[in-house]
Design a protein around this motif. Structure first.
Motif, PDB file in Angstrom:
ATOM      1  N   LYS A 175      19.875 -11.030   7.606  1.00 53.52           N
ATOM      2  CA  LYS A 175      21.278 -11.002   7.738  1.00 53.52           C
ATOM      3  C   LYS A 175      21.602  -9.864   8.974  1.00 53.52           C
ATOM      4  N   LEU A 176      20.536  -8.884   9.025  1.00 55.44           N
ATOM      5  CA  LEU A 176      20.578  -8.056  10.286  1.00 55.44           C
ATOM      6  C   LEU A 176      20.152  -8.719  11.354  1.00 55.44           C
ATOM      7  N   VAL A 177      19.279  -9.603  11.344  1.00 59.44           N
ATOM      8  CA  VAL A 177      18.565 -10.297  12.411  1.00 59.44           C
ATOM      9  C   VAL A 177      19.480 -11.510  12.991  1.00 59.44           C
ATOM     10  N   THR A 178      20.229 -11.874  12.314  1.00 59.20           N
ATOM     11  CA  THR A 178      21.132 -13.040  12.361  1.00 59.20           C
ATOM     12  C   THR A 178      22.429 -12.515  12.242  1.00 59.20           C
ATOM     13  N   SER A 179      22.799 -11.211  12.611  1.00 64.57           N
ATOM     14  CA  SER A 179      24.155 -10.642  12.575  1.00 64.57           C
ATOM     15  C   SER A 179      25.386 -11.400  13.244  1.00 64.57           C
ATOM     16  N   PHE A 180      24.890 -12.042  14.108  1.00 67.54           N
ATOM     17  CA  PHE A 180      25.864 -12.880  15.241  1.00 67.54           C
ATOM     18  C   PHE A 180      26.192 -14.081  14.374  1.00 67.54           C
ATOM     19  N   LEU A 181      25.715 -14.445  13.238  1.00 68.72           N
ATOM     20  CA  LEU A 181      25.935 -15.744  12.573  1.00 68.72           C
ATOM     21  C   LEU A 181      26.944 -15.265  11.314  1.00 68.72           C
ATOM     22  N   PRO A 182      27.610 -16.302  10.947  1.00 70.54           N
ATOM     23  CA  PRO A 182      28.543 -16.355   9.848  1.00 70.54           C
ATOM     24  C   PRO A 182      27.410 -15.797   8.593  1.00 70.54           C
ATOM     25  N   ASP A 183      28.181 -15.298   7.445  1.00 68.08           N
ATOM     26  CA  ASP A 183      27.146 -14.778   6.564  1.00 68.08           C
ATOM     27  C   ASP A 183      26.514 -15.940   5.806  1.00 68.08           C
ATOM     28  N   MET A 184      27.169 -17.246   5.630  1.00 68.38           N
ATOM     29  CA  MET A 184      26.581 -18.399   5.019  1.00 68.38           C
ATOM     30  C   MET A 184      25.329 -18.872   5.827  1.00 68.38           C
ATOM     31  N   LEU A 185      25.676 -18.912   6.923  1.00 70.05           N
ATOM     32  CA  LEU A 185      24.462 -19.546   7.794  1.00 70.05           C
ATOM     33  C   LEU A 185      23.186 -18.375   7.977  1.00 70.05           C
ATOM     34  N   SER A 186      23.444 -17.144   7.733  1.00 71.16           N
ATOM     35  CA  SER A 186      22.635 -16.128   7.788  1.00 71.16           C
ATOM     36  C   SER A 186      21.749 -16.342   6.670  1.00 71.16           C
ATOM     37  N   THR A 187      22.421 -16.631   5.322  1.00 69.55           N
ATOM     38  CA  THR A 187      21.638 -16.809   4.050  1.00 69.55           C
ATOM     39  C   THR A 187      20.586 -18.159   4.075  1.00 69.55           C
ATOM     40  N   PHE A 188      21.451 -19.056   4.624  1.00 69.38           N
ATOM     41  CA  PHE A 188      20.573 -20.172   4.770  1.00 69.38           C
ATOM     42  C   PHE A 188      19.639 -20.275   5.834  1.00 69.38           C
ATOM     43  N   SER A 189      19.566 -19.266   7.039  1.00 71.11           N
ATOM     44  CA  SER A 189      18.380 -18.928   7.496  1.00 71.11           C
ATOM     45  C   SER A 189      17.349 -18.437   7.086  1.00 71.11           C
ATOM     46  N   ALA A 190      17.646 -17.651   6.133  1.00 68.98           N
ATOM     47  CA  ALA A 190      16.460 -17.120   5.517  1.00 68.98           C
ATOM     48  C   ALA A 190      15.886 -18.180   4.335  1.00 68.98           C
ATOM     49  N   TYR A 191      16.459 -18.845   3.836  1.00 69.41           N
ATOM     50  CA  TYR A 191      15.694 -20.114   3.123  1.00 69.41           C
ATOM     51  C   TYR A 191      15.090 -21.082   3.977  1.00 69.41           C
ATOM     52  N   SER A 192      15.629 -21.447   5.071  1.00 67.07           N
ATOM     53  CA  SER A 192      15.121 -22.669   6.200  1.00 67.07           C
ATOM     54  C   SER A 192      13.838 -21.794   6.568  1.00 67.07           C
ATOM     55  N   ALA A 193      14.152 -20.789   7.048  1.00 65.38           N
ATOM     56  CA  ALA A 193      12.779 -19.989   7.760  1.00 65.38           C
ATOM     57  C   ALA A 193      11.700 -20.052   6.795  1.00 65.38           C
ATOM     58  N   THR A 194      11.964 -19.525   5.619  1.00 67.18           N
ATOM     59  CA  THR A 194      10.865 -19.716   4.746  1.00 67.18           C
ATOM     60  C   THR A 194      10.125 -20.841   4.427  1.00 67.18           C
ATOM     61  N   PHE A 195      11.171 -21.927   4.203  1.00 65.47           N
ATOM     62  CA  PHE A 195      10.507 -23.231   4.180  1.00 65.47           C
ATOM     63  C   PHE A 195       9.597 -23.636   5.310  1.00 65.47           C
ATOM     64  N   LEU A 196       9.950 -23.585   6.485  1.00 65.70           N
ATOM     65  CA  LEU A 196       9.555 -23.815   7.697  1.00 65.70           C
ATOM     66  C   LEU A 196       8.316 -22.971   7.918  1.00 65.70           C
ATOM     67  N   GLU A 197       8.194 -21.857   7.501  1.00 60.58           N
ATOM     68  CA  GLU A 197       7.015 -20.902   7.760  1.00 60.58           C
ATOM     69  C   GLU A 197       5.998 -21.074   6.532  1.00 60.58           C
ATOM     70  N   ILE A 198       6.174 -21.952   5.690  1.00 59.91           N
ATOM     71  CA  ILE A 198       5.244 -22.683   4.725  1.00 59.91           C
ATOM     72  C   ILE A 198       4.704 -23.884   5.353  1.00 59.91           C
ATOM     73  N   LEU A 199       5.740 -24.711   5.743  1.00 59.86           N
ATOM     74  CA  LEU A 199       5.331 -26.132   5.830  1.00 59.86           C
ATOM     75  C   LEU A 199       4.453 -26.020   7.287  1.00 59.86           C
ATOM     76  N   PHE A 200       5.129 -25.493   8.370  1.00 57.65           N
ATOM     77  CA  PHE A 200       4.182 -25.499   9.735  1.00 57.65           C
ATOM     78  C   PHE A 200       2.806 -24.929   9.509  1.00 57.65           C
ATOM     79  N   PRO A 201       2.544 -23.707   8.941  1.00 63.01           N
ATOM     80  CA  PRO A 201       1.215 -23.246   8.711  1.00 63.01           C
ATOM     81  C   PRO A 201       0.332 -24.049   7.853  1.00 63.01           C
ATOM     82  N   LEU A 202       0.924 -24.736   6.709  1.00 66.72           N
ATOM     83  CA  LEU A 202       0.024 -25.736   6.180  1.00 66.72           C
ATOM     84  C   LEU A 202      -0.341 -26.811   7.110  1.00 66.72           C
ATOM     85  N   MET A 203       0.548 -27.264   7.655  1.00 64.89           N
ATOM     86  CA  MET A 203       0.283 -28.465   8.571  1.00 64.89           C
ATOM     87  C   MET A 203      -0.986 -28.133   9.503  1.00 64.89           C
ATOM     88  N   LEU A 204      -0.729 -26.745  10.103  1.00 68.39           N
ATOM     89  CA  LEU A 204      -1.755 -26.456  11.254  1.00 68.39           C
ATOM     90  C   LEU A 204      -3.246 -26.353  10.676  1.00 68.39           C
TER      91      LEU A 204
END
Length: 144
Positions: free
Chosen positions: A50-79
């Motif tokens: 939420k601090l890093v995405t302070s320029f986004l609405p609160d809901m999108l900030s929360t979504f960012s945490a979940y989506s970033a985590t998903f992608l930070e698992i997916l892409f490394p496993l693929m690599l």
């Protein structure tokens, strides 16, 4: 090294370094690093997001945490597996670029420089620009 079976060690090292670095960040937000954690738990990671995405609405900030985590698992496993390596490298590059830009907007230029986020993004894009990859599932399934 010019033969077909030559392993490109710098490229392989970059692939693994990007993957392990991203997975380490995920491990941190779930508390696996103990006292060496930056966040230590999901709640702290969400606050940081939420601090890093302070320029986004609160809901999108929360979504960012979940989506970033998903992608930070997916892409490394693929690599690590070398599955759709080019796509994974581009994905990691764009994910890290978004993170670096968000950090720069919200925290200033020093934060992404201290955490080498720009270097990670650039490394991922360099990896994505390669024509072929060593020790990958992609190579095993190429002729199928």
């Amino acid at each position: 090294m010019t033969g077909k079976k030559d392993i490109q060690f710098p490229q392989l090292f970059l692939r693994l370094a990007l993957a392990v670095t991203m997975l380490s960040a995920v491990a941190d937000r779930f508390g696996f690093w103990g006292k060496n954690s930056a966040w230590g738990n999901w709640g702290n990671f969400e606050k940081y997001t939420k601090l890093v995405t302070s320029f986004l609405p609160d809901m999108l900030s929360t979504f960012s945490a979940y989506s970033a985590t998903f992608l930070e698992i997916l892409f490394p496993l693929m690599l690590i597996l070398g599955f759709k390596t080019k796509i994974a490298a581009y994905g990691a590059g764009f994910l890290l670029l978004i993170f670096a830009l968000s950090m720069t907007i919200s925290l200033g230029i020093k934060a992404p420089l201290d955490y080498s986020v720009w270097v990670g993004s650039t490394g991922a894009f360099l990896l994505a620009s390669q024509e072929k990859y060593s020790l990958t599932i992609d190579n095993l399934t190429k002729n199928l």
